[in-house]
Design a protein around this motif. Sequence first.
Motif, PDB file in Angstrom:
ATOM      1  N   UNK A 111       0.809  -1.216   0.000  1.00 50.86           N
ATOM      2  CA  UNK A 111       0.000   0.000   0.000  1.00 50.86           C
ATOM      3  C   UNK A 111       0.843   1.266   0.000  1.00 50.86           C
ATOM      4  N   UNK A 112       1.867   1.322   0.847  1.00 48.73           N
ATOM      5  CA  UNK A 112       2.682   2.536   0.968  1.00 48.73           C
ATOM      6  C   UNK A 112       3.421   2.826  -0.330  1.00 48.73           C
ATOM      7  N   UNK A 113       4.017   1.792  -0.928  1.00 46.95           N
ATOM      8  CA  UNK A 113       4.734   1.988  -2.186  1.00 46.95           C
ATOM      9  C   UNK A 113       3.788   2.414  -3.303  1.00 46.95           C
ATOM     10  N   UNK A 114       2.588   1.824  -3.339  1.00 50.24           N
ATOM     11  CA  UNK A 114       1.659   2.154  -4.419  1.00 50.24           C
ATOM     12  C   UNK A 114       1.120   3.571  -4.279  1.00 50.24           C
ATOM     13  N   UNK A 115       0.889   4.034  -3.060  1.00 45.46           N
ATOM     14  CA  UNK A 115       0.490   5.430  -2.871  1.00 45.46           C
ATOM     15  C   UNK A 115       1.598   6.365  -3.352  1.00 45.46           C
ATOM     16  N   UNK A 116       2.852   6.027  -3.040  1.00 42.74           N
ATOM     17  CA  UNK A 116       3.977   6.857  -3.507  1.00 42.74           C
ATOM     18  C   UNK A 116       4.038   6.868  -5.030  1.00 42.74           C
ATOM     19  N   UNK A 117       3.795   5.714  -5.659  1.00 45.96           N
ATOM     20  CA  UNK A 117       3.743   5.667  -7.125  1.00 45.96           C
ATOM     21  C   UNK A 117       2.655   6.602  -7.634  1.00 45.96           C
TER      22      UNK A 117
ATOM     23  N   UNK B 209       2.726   7.079   6.996  1.00 50.47           N
ATOM     24  CA  UNK B 209       2.971   6.661   8.382  1.00 50.47           C
ATOM     25  C   UNK B 209       1.946   7.310   9.308  1.00 50.47           C
ATOM     26  N   UNK B 210       1.716   8.594   9.132  1.00 46.26           N
ATOM     27  CA  UNK B 210       0.765   9.319   9.979  1.00 46.26           C
ATOM     28  C   UNK B 210      -0.661   8.813   9.761  1.00 46.26           C
ATOM     29  N   UNK B 211      -1.033   8.622   8.503  1.00 39.67           N
ATOM     30  CA  UNK B 211      -2.396   8.198   8.179  1.00 39.67           C
ATOM     31  C   UNK B 211      -2.667   6.791   8.706  1.00 39.67           C
ATOM     32  N   UNK B 212      -1.717   5.878   8.523  1.00 35.86           N
ATOM     33  CA  UNK B 212      -1.917   4.491   8.941  1.00 35.86           C
ATOM     34  C   UNK B 212      -1.881   4.338  10.455  1.00 35.86           C
ATOM     35  N   UNK B 213      -1.373   5.343  11.154  1.00 34.28           N
ATOM     36  CA  UNK B 213      -1.414   5.331  12.616  1.00 34.28           C
ATOM     37  C   UNK B 213      -2.722   5.902  13.154  1.00 34.28           C
ATOM     38  N   UNK B 214      -3.589   6.367  12.261  1.00 33.44           N
ATOM     39  CA  UNK B 214      -4.868   6.914  12.689  1.00 33.44           C
ATOM     40  C   UNK B 214      -4.819   8.375  13.057  1.00 33.44           C
ATOM     41  N   UNK B 215      -3.713   9.059  12.741  1.00 30.31           N
ATOM     42  CA  UNK B 215      -3.631  10.500  12.996  1.00 30.31           C
ATOM     43  C   UNK B 215      -4.339  11.252  11.868  1.00 30.31           C
ATOM     44  N   UNK B 216      -4.741  12.498  12.109  1.00 28.96           N
ATOM     45  CA  UNK B 216      -5.337  13.280  11.022  1.00 28.96           C
ATOM     46  C   UNK B 216      -4.353  13.395   9.861  1.00 28.96           C
ATOM     47  N   UNK B 217      -4.869  13.351   8.652  1.00 26.91           N
ATOM     48  CA  UNK B 217      -3.986  13.476   7.485  1.00 26.91           C
ATOM     49  C   UNK B 217      -3.524  14.921   7.343  1.00 26.91           C
ATOM     50  N   UNK B 218      -2.220  15.141   7.266  1.00 27.30           N
ATOM     51  CA  UNK B 218      -1.740  16.517   7.084  1.00 27.30           C
ATOM     52  C   UNK B 218      -2.002  16.999   5.667  1.00 27.30           C
ATOM     53  N   UNK B 219      -2.110  18.296   5.518  1.00 26.18           N
ATOM     54  CA  UNK B 219      -2.234  18.888   4.184  1.00 26.18           C
ATOM     55  C   UNK B 219      -0.897  18.800   3.469  1.00 26.18           C
ATOM     56  N   UNK B 220      -0.959  18.650   2.155  1.00 26.43           N
ATOM     57  CA  UNK B 220       0.228  18.571   1.310  1.00 26.43           C
ATOM     58  C   UNK B 220       0.499  19.931   0.680  1.00 26.43           C
TER      59      UNK B 220
ATOM     60  N   UNK C 277       0.253   0.893  10.690  1.00 29.41           N
ATOM     61  CA  UNK C 277       1.579   1.349  10.276  1.00 29.41           C
ATOM     62  C   UNK C 277       2.650   0.296  10.507  1.00 29.41           C
ATOM     63  N   UNK C 278       2.441  -0.592  11.485  1.00 29.15           N
ATOM     64  CA  UNK C 278       3.453  -1.591  11.813  1.00 29.15           C
ATOM     65  C   UNK C 278       3.674  -2.595  10.692  1.00 29.15           C
TER      66      UNK C 278
END
Length: 312
Positions: free
Chosen positions: A138-144, A195-206, A300-301
């Motif tokens: 998932x993380x790699x594909x989002x980066x793609x 990392x932040x999103x998968x930990x359940x934290x609010x998603x930061x703005x880009x 995230x783990x």
Amino acid sequence: MAAFDPTSPFRRTDALAAGLTVGQLRGPGYRQLLRGVHVSSEVEVDVRVRARAALLVAPEGAAIARHTACELWDGWPPPDWRTHIVLPSGQDSRSARMVGQAVDARASRSADGITTLAGIRLTDRVRTFLDLAADCDLVDLVAVGDSLVRRDRLDPRRLREAAATPGRHRLLARRAAALVRPRVMSRPESQLRMLLVLAGLPEPSVDVQFSDPDGRLVRRLDLGYRDHRVAVEYDGRQHADDQEQWHSDIDRREDFDNRDWRFVVVTSKGLWVEPERTLARVVKVLRSRGADVDIRSAQWQRYFGPRHRRTA
């Protein structure tokens, strides 16, 4: 027939027909890229040269795909030393056996999504994203996905629409496409956001932007929580020995201090060795600014930590 050009990948048979000898091809003036494919040793071998070499020996109708296509689109695929191609419908990987281990050839289930870029036949951005769902987490594909839509090259909605159609690995593609964001500037920035999103934290703005009274852009942040004036930035230390950049960074940080912004700066170690500490740091700073946040998910783990170390 086009004139023989040794600065572009060429077949051994074409070189011999042009007057070169086997001894010359084995000498210092030429480099073998694949079995039966050479190029002048003066040429820097980059992804475009490797792609052209692979297509020389692949079956007619083949196209560059997956990791290599993503690189050609100036994207951020997971590291892979091979050149990836997709074969015409009806052929299987045995058709490309002659190219050797340096090329990963897979059968195509569709002729859709094939285009050209600088004369190279390859999968388009949307198909490249969908195809890489078979090779990425998932993380790699989002980066793609982030890399394929940045600088307004592709509307993220097209990835979401394509991922919604039936097909293999579409569940992962749909989940990743929903998390793709435009204007992400680097792969580590994308990974940090996940990392932040998968930990359940609010998603930061880009790409948080700041303008002067005349509307001119003066400052920007990679990731930020504007309501709480908290910035989360990845620092790859690529400018550690650049004095001019160092002074510019000092001025920038002082400017944000005056704006009452707090920074959480994250390094590669913070992503891949101490991700839990990084999350705790972000939570602490957000709470100090009045945010009601906590680590509410352990997803995230699955993707971060020493066992999942990636090349930034």
